[in-house]
Motif scaffolding. Structure first.
Motif, PDB file in Angstrom:
ATOM      1  N   SER A  78      68.448  44.689  39.153  1.00 35.20           N
ATOM      2  CA  SER A  78      69.687  45.238  39.720  1.00 35.20           C
ATOM      3  C   SER A  78      70.867  45.184  38.757  1.00 35.20           C
ATOM      4  CB  SER A  78      70.052  44.468  41.007  1.00 35.20           C
ATOM      5  OG  SER A  78      70.351  43.121  40.693  1.00 35.20           O
ATOM      6  N   GLU A 129      66.077  38.576  41.148  1.00 35.76           N
ATOM      7  CA  GLU A 129      65.125  38.890  40.087  1.00 35.76           C
ATOM      8  C   GLU A 129      64.440  37.623  39.571  1.00 35.76           C
ATOM      9  OE1 GLU A 129      68.145  40.106  40.419  1.00 35.76           O
ATOM     10  OE2 GLU A 129      68.125  42.257  39.971  1.00 35.76           O
ATOM     11  N   TYR A 167      62.967  45.708  41.845  1.00 34.88           N
ATOM     12  CA  TYR A 167      63.599  46.285  40.664  1.00 34.88           C
ATOM     13  C   TYR A 167      64.774  45.433  40.193  1.00 34.88           C
ATOM     14  CZ  TYR A 167      60.817  50.311  41.910  1.00 34.88           C
ATOM     15  OH  TYR A 167      59.753  51.135  42.199  1.00 34.88           O
ATOM     16  N   TYR A 195      68.071  46.403  31.839  1.00 33.19           N
ATOM     17  CA  TYR A 195      66.832  46.815  32.501  1.00 33.19           C
ATOM     18  C   TYR A 195      67.073  47.278  33.940  1.00 33.19           C
ATOM     19  CZ  TYR A 195      64.556  44.563  28.549  1.00 33.19           C
ATOM     20  OH  TYR A 195      64.150  44.210  27.280  1.00 33.19           O
ATOM     21  N   LYS A 196      68.312  47.513  34.299  1.00 32.23           N
ATOM     22  CA  LYS A 196      68.645  47.929  35.655  1.00 32.23           C
ATOM     23  C   LYS A 196      67.780  49.119  36.078  1.00 32.23           C
ATOM     24  CE  LYS A 196      72.457  49.163  38.670  1.00 32.23           C
ATOM     25  NZ  LYS A 196      73.898  49.310  38.814  1.00 32.23           N
ATOM     26  N   GLY A 197      67.165  48.995  37.268  1.00 36.96           N
ATOM     27  CA  GLY A 197      66.327  50.066  37.800  1.00 36.96           C
ATOM     28  C   GLY A 197      64.854  49.963  37.420  1.00 36.96           C
ATOM     29  N   GLU A 198      64.518  49.070  36.489  1.00 35.01           N
ATOM     30  CA  GLU A 198      63.117  48.898  36.093  1.00 35.01           C
ATOM     31  C   GLU A 198      62.454  47.821  36.949  1.00 35.01           C
ATOM     32  OE1 GLU A 198      62.137  48.723  31.912  1.00 35.01           O
ATOM     33  OE2 GLU A 198      64.103  49.556  31.393  1.00 35.01           O
ATOM     34  N   GLU A 199      61.142  47.946  37.131  1.00 39.10           N
ATOM     35  CA  GLU A 199      60.405  46.957  37.908  1.00 39.10           C
ATOM     36  C   GLU A 199      60.426  45.611  37.186  1.00 39.10           C
ATOM     37  OE1 GLU A 199      56.601  47.776  39.635  1.00 39.10           O
ATOM     38  OE2 GLU A 199      57.050  49.922  39.742  1.00 39.10           O
TER      39      GLU A 199
END
Length: 171
Positions: free
Chosen positions: A4, A37, A2, A8-12
């Motif tokens: 971090s 990421e 995910y 887009y924090k928290g999205e795959e």
């Protein structure tokens, strides 16, 4: 894995890449290539979606068929985003082992590399693998692109990109 940080924090990571691949270009421009990421993008996502990335291709001669012992040409794909220390001194490790896209077949053929989609008992699946042009025997990706201890000679080296449903050699 995910995201971090950021919007887009928290999205795959895969979902972010599919909806906004430019976000990772922005990360690169901002010097964020050390983030987990970005590492995940070049290590995992590139292999899952090879047609969405540029690739450095090496065509090498002198690989010996395990069956007939005659020479054949092989094609190795490298992600230009990765640093390959000692690539020419240690066994060759190429990207896209067991998951080369069907679309790469014409470019391989153009450079005298025979690839076909065949079944492997070793991995219990079909995949695009090297084929000996002399005896028509498959050459498993483990030996050819993952753990190649054979001495081969570089014939061609170029970067390619998938554009309008075909691989194009970049100048």
């Amino acid at each position: 894995m995910y995201m971090s940080f950021g919007k887009y924090k928290g999205e795959e990571i895969e979902e972010v890449f599919l909806k906004n691949p430019g976000y990772f270009k922005w990360m690169k421009e901002k010097g964020m290539t050390e983030k987990d990421e970005y590492f995940w993008l070049i290590e995992v996502i590139a292999g899952q979606y090879p047609e969405k990335f540029d690739w450095d291709i090496e065509i090498r001669e002198g690989y010996k068929c395990w069956n007939c012992k005659k020479d054949l040409n092989i094609m190795l794909m490298f992600n230009p985003e990765k640093i390959y220390d000692d690539r020419h001194e240690v066994p060759v490790i190429s990207e896209c082992s067991y998951n080369k896209p069907d679309s790469i077949l014409p470019i391989a053929e153009k450079f005298g590399v025979k690839l076909e989609n065949r079944y492997s008992k070793t991995v219990n699946q079909k995949y695009i693998m090297h084929i000996c042009p002399h005896c028509n025997m498959h050459q498993g990706d483990h030996s050819v692109v993952e753990d190649n201890h054979q001495k081969t000679k570089l014939l061609h080296q170029f970067r390619t990109r998938y554009i309008d449903n075909q691989w194009v050699i970049l100048k």
